[in-house]
Motif scaffolding. Sequence first.
Motif, short mmCIF file in Angstrom:
data_model
loop_
_atom_site.label_atom_id
_atom_site.label_comp_id
_atom_site.label_asym_id
_atom_site.label_seq_id
_atom_site.Cartn_x
_atom_site.Cartn_y
_atom_site.Cartn_z
N ARG A 1 25.52 19.70 -107.09
CA ARG A 1 25.06 18.60 -107.94
C ARG A 1 25.15 19.02 -109.40
NH1 ARG A 1 19.81 16.26 -104.91
NH2 ARG A 1 20.61 16.49 -102.84
N GLU A 2 25.44 18.05 -110.25
CA GLU A 2 25.48 18.34 -111.68
C GLU A 2 24.10 18.73 -112.18
OE1 GLU A 2 27.34 15.42 -114.14
OE2 GLU A 2 29.01 15.19 -112.75
N ASN A 3 23.09 18.01 -111.77
CA ASN A 3 21.71 18.29 -112.16
C ASN A 3 20.93 18.60 -110.90
OD1 ASN A 3 22.24 17.60 -114.85
ND2 ASN A 3 22.03 15.44 -114.34
N PRO A 4 20.78 19.88 -110.56
CA PRO A 4 20.07 20.21 -109.33
C PRO A 4 18.66 19.60 -109.33
CG PRO A 4 20.98 22.18 -110.34
CD PRO A 4 21.18 21.05 -111.30
N ARG A 5 18.32 19.03 -108.20
CA ARG A 5 17.00 18.42 -108.06
C ARG A 5 15.98 19.51 -107.79
NH1 ARG A 5 16.53 15.00 -102.98
NH2 ARG A 5 16.73 17.09 -102.23
N THR A 6 14.85 19.42 -108.40
CA THR A 6 13.78 20.38 -108.13
C THR A 6 12.75 19.69 -107.25
OG1 THR A 6 12.61 19.70 -110.12
CG2 THR A 6 14.11 21.59 -110.31
N THR A 7 12.09 20.47 -106.44
CA THR A 7 11.07 19.93 -105.55
C THR A 7 9.71 20.37 -106.05
OG1 THR A 7 12.59 20.03 -103.70
CG2 THR A 7 10.25 19.89 -103.17
N ASP A 8 8.79 19.45 -106.06
CA ASP A 8 7.42 19.77 -106.43
C ASP A 8 6.81 20.52 -105.27
OD1 ASP A 8 4.79 19.90 -107.16
OD2 ASP A 8 4.69 17.81 -107.85
N VAL A 9 6.48 21.78 -105.50
CA VAL A 9 5.99 22.64 -104.43
C VAL A 9 4.66 22.14 -103.88
CG1 VAL A 9 5.27 25.01 -103.90
CG2 VAL A 9 7.18 24.60 -105.45
N ARG A 10 3.88 21.47 -104.72
CA ARG A 10 2.56 21.03 -104.28
C ARG A 10 2.62 20.00 -103.15
NH1 ARG A 10 0.50 18.63 -109.31
NH2 ARG A 10 2.70 18.63 -109.78
N ASP A 11 3.51 19.03 -103.27
CA ASP A 11 3.53 17.98 -102.25
C ASP A 11 4.83 17.92 -101.46
OD1 ASP A 11 5.29 16.88 -104.03
OD2 ASP A 11 4.01 15.19 -104.59
N GLY A 12 5.84 18.72 -101.81
CA GLY A 12 7.09 18.76 -101.07
C GLY A 12 7.97 17.55 -101.29
N GLU A 13 7.59 16.64 -102.20
CA GLU A 13 8.36 15.43 -102.46
C GLU A 13 9.39 15.67 -103.55
OE1 GLU A 13 8.63 12.33 -101.22
OE2 GLU A 13 7.32 12.97 -99.60
N SER A 14 10.47 14.95 -103.45
CA SER A 14 11.50 14.96 -104.48
C SER A 14 10.93 14.30 -105.73
CB SER A 14 12.71 14.17 -103.98
OG SER A 14 13.55 13.84 -105.04
N PRO A 15 11.27 14.82 -106.92
CA PRO A 15 10.81 14.15 -108.15
C PRO A 15 11.38 12.74 -108.28
CG PRO A 15 11.90 16.24 -108.65
CD PRO A 15 12.00 16.02 -107.18
N ASP A 16 12.47 12.47 -107.56
CA ASP A 16 13.08 11.14 -107.61
C ASP A 16 12.32 10.14 -106.75
OD1 ASP A 16 15.06 12.20 -109.23
OD2 ASP A 16 16.33 12.71 -107.52
N GLY A 17 11.42 10.59 -105.93
CA GLY A 17 10.61 9.70 -105.11
C GLY A 17 11.11 9.57 -103.69
N PRO A 18 10.28 8.99 -102.85
CA PRO A 18 10.62 8.86 -101.43
C PRO A 18 11.83 7.97 -101.17
CG PRO A 18 8.39 8.02 -101.88
CD PRO A 18 8.94 8.54 -103.16
N ALA A 19 12.06 6.96 -102.00
CA ALA A 19 13.21 6.08 -101.77
C ALA A 19 14.52 6.84 -101.95
CB ALA A 19 13.16 4.88 -102.73
N GLU A 20 14.58 7.67 -102.98
CA GLU A 20 15.80 8.47 -103.21
C GLU A 20 15.98 9.48 -102.08
OE1 GLU A 20 19.25 10.07 -104.91
OE2 GLU A 20 18.25 8.16 -105.15
N ARG A 21 14.90 10.07 -101.64
CA ARG A 21 14.96 11.04 -100.54
C ARG A 21 15.48 10.37 -99.27
NH1 ARG A 21 15.60 16.28 -99.59
NH2 ARG A 21 14.43 16.94 -97.79
N ARG A 22 15.01 9.17 -99.01
CA ARG A 22 15.47 8.43 -97.83
C ARG A 22 16.96 8.11 -97.94
NH1 ARG A 22 13.74 5.26 -93.56
NH2 ARG A 22 15.08 3.48 -93.13
N ARG A 23 17.41 7.68 -99.13
CA ARG A 23 18.82 7.37 -99.34
C ARG A 23 19.67 8.61 -99.09
NH1 ARG A 23 22.89 8.22 -102.04
NH2 ARG A 23 21.91 9.58 -103.54
N GLU A 24 19.23 9.75 -99.60
CA GLU A 24 19.97 11.00 -99.38
C GLU A 24 20.01 11.37 -97.91
OE1 GLU A 24 18.10 13.90 -101.84
OE2 GLU A 24 19.01 13.12 -103.68
N THR A 25 18.91 11.18 -97.22
CA THR A 25 18.85 11.49 -95.79
C THR A 25 19.79 10.58 -95.00
OG1 THR A 25 16.57 12.24 -96.03
CG2 THR A 25 17.31 11.69 -93.79
#
Length: 104
Positions: free
Chosen positions: A13-37
């Motif tokens: 990826r051009e801009n690697p996504r970071t994960t918030d260690v506290r909650d394990g969620e993508s900073p882009d939100g659950p909708a983006e995570r679902r789209r990627e999945t």
Amino acid sequence: MGSEDRALPVKARENPRTTDVRDGESPDGPAERRRETEEYARQAMVSSARAHDRAARLLEQMATAHPEEAELHLQSAARHRRWAENDRKLAETYAPRSGEPDGL
């Protein structure tokens, strides 16, 4: 042909996504995570369908080369064709919502 030749190319990826260690969620939100999945699942099914098509072609060639085992090879080829079609249907289920081309 070595395994390196068969490996699928991987793009970083051009801009690697970071994960918030506290909650394990993508900073882009659950909708983006679902789209990627869904996209990952779709790509896996497309790849599987292509592999089944290659196997079916090989089995059909084997049937020609070995007439004494042709019936068994052709039965196996038919199974691979059914599995490939099933994988294509699954890939359509997980097709991107934005109407992007799916490569099938």
